[in-house]
Motif scaffolding. Sequence first.
Motif, mmCIF file in Angstrom:
data_model
loop_
_atom_site.group_PDB
_atom_site.id
_atom_site.type_symbol
_atom_site.label_atom_id
_atom_site.label_comp_id
_atom_site.label_asym_id
_atom_site.label_seq_id
_atom_site.Cartn_x
_atom_site.Cartn_y
_atom_site.Cartn_z
ATOM 1 N N HIS A 112 -15.060 3.348 -2.771
ATOM 2 C CA HIS A 112 -13.936 3.916 -3.511
ATOM 3 C C HIS A 112 -14.284 5.225 -4.221
ATOM 4 O O HIS A 112 -13.448 6.120 -4.307
ATOM 5 N N LEU B 180 -17.223 6.967 0.808
ATOM 6 C CA LEU B 180 -16.666 6.541 2.089
ATOM 7 C C LEU B 180 -17.267 7.325 3.245
ATOM 8 O O LEU B 180 -17.697 6.737 4.244
ATOM 9 N N TYR C 1 -11.969 8.143 -2.798
ATOM 10 C CA TYR C 1 -11.902 8.165 -1.332
ATOM 11 C C TYR C 1 -10.725 8.993 -0.823
ATOM 12 O O TYR C 1 -10.739 9.499 0.304
ATOM 13 N N THR D 100 -12.612 -0.430 5.691
ATOM 14 C CA THR D 100 -11.364 -0.499 4.934
ATOM 15 C C THR D 100 -10.781 -1.902 4.914
ATOM 16 O O THR D 100 -10.110 -2.277 3.941
ATOM 17 N N TYR D 101 -11.002 -2.686 5.958
ATOM 18 C CA TYR D 101 -10.505 -4.057 6.005
ATOM 19 C C TYR D 101 -11.581 -5.059 5.582
ATOM 20 O O TYR D 101 -11.589 -6.201 6.024
ATOM 21 N N ASP E 249 0.854 -1.186 0.000
ATOM 22 C CA ASP E 249 0.000 0.000 0.000
ATOM 23 C C ASP E 249 0.898 1.247 0.000
ATOM 24 O O ASP E 249 1.787 1.355 -0.839
#
Length: 341
Positions: A198, A203, A163, A187-188, A114
């Motif tokens: 997205h 979001l 986002y 997010t997870y 990331d």
Amino acid sequence: MDPSKPESFNHRTEILSTGRKYHFVDQKPEGYDSKRHPTLVLVHGFPDLWYGWRFQIGPWVSRGSRVIAPDMLGYGCTSKPADAQEYSTKKLCADLAALLDLLDIKRAIFIGHDWGSYTVGRFALWYPDRLHALVMLSVPYTPPSREFLSLEEVVRRAPDLGYQLYFASPKSNLEILANLKKFLRITYGPPSPKSGFHNRGSLENLLLAVPDKPRPSVLKEEELEFYHSQLSKGMFGPLNYYRTSKFRHDEELDYGLGPNLRENLPFLFIWGTADLTATPFVIGKAKKFINRYQDVALEGRGHWLMVEAKDEITQIIANWLEGLTCSQPNVVLGERLSGKL
């Protein structure tokens, strides 16, 4: 080293020559010898911690590597400057170089995910002689550009990054902190075309929606609790990474930072085919700037590869590193890397 027990890892906190305090996990293999055993530096992204590598650290140490996994600037027990300019990639890379200096390590294998992927890619440009090899996960390499693109323009061209406009806004600091558990679940979340956060505005709408609907996660409840305990210390640091685009561009332009990675640098990119951040166009563009490019696509996997595909990531990277020097099978990996690369 038990992935379910963060305290079972060897934790250190040190002041670097850059003046910043860094917390990091430092695990050495049995009989560690700096001349014989390679060092892996694992760099996490957003919103993550050293903990994101919990499933890989032990296996890689058992295969003969020293593993360094820091909480990056703004996270966990590492310094959290308020000024977004302090989070420019040049300064983050200076911190990582200073961490190597502190540990008396001349060269290491850098692995990032990331934002950490972006950071290690830039480390390979700012400090090309300090890497043995480079592995990037989920976020493809993008070269420095002479033209500055505002985040608004980036999102216009790539709507799935919408986002990031919310993250760049100052209002996100307290809104995310006030709804941190929900934010972590969003997010997870597992890879799904219906994840729905997205695009621009999605979001914050999900985050602030009442009532909250239960959401699935790739993390267990105790893992979510650990992230919550660490990130509840403040979100302005992690979110500052999304406020650095102009600083980063100006630093790279002023220095004349080139687009190409070191010609003999071994490079591996691993990505999930269900991850919206890894688009075929950007992946294809990256190949133009990397001489020793290799990649692995994990079918149906999403963004959180170290969890979703923990065994595959562990094995793929370990095997790839050993394969770099398979022409000398009777020599320890660290010596082969030092001698050949």
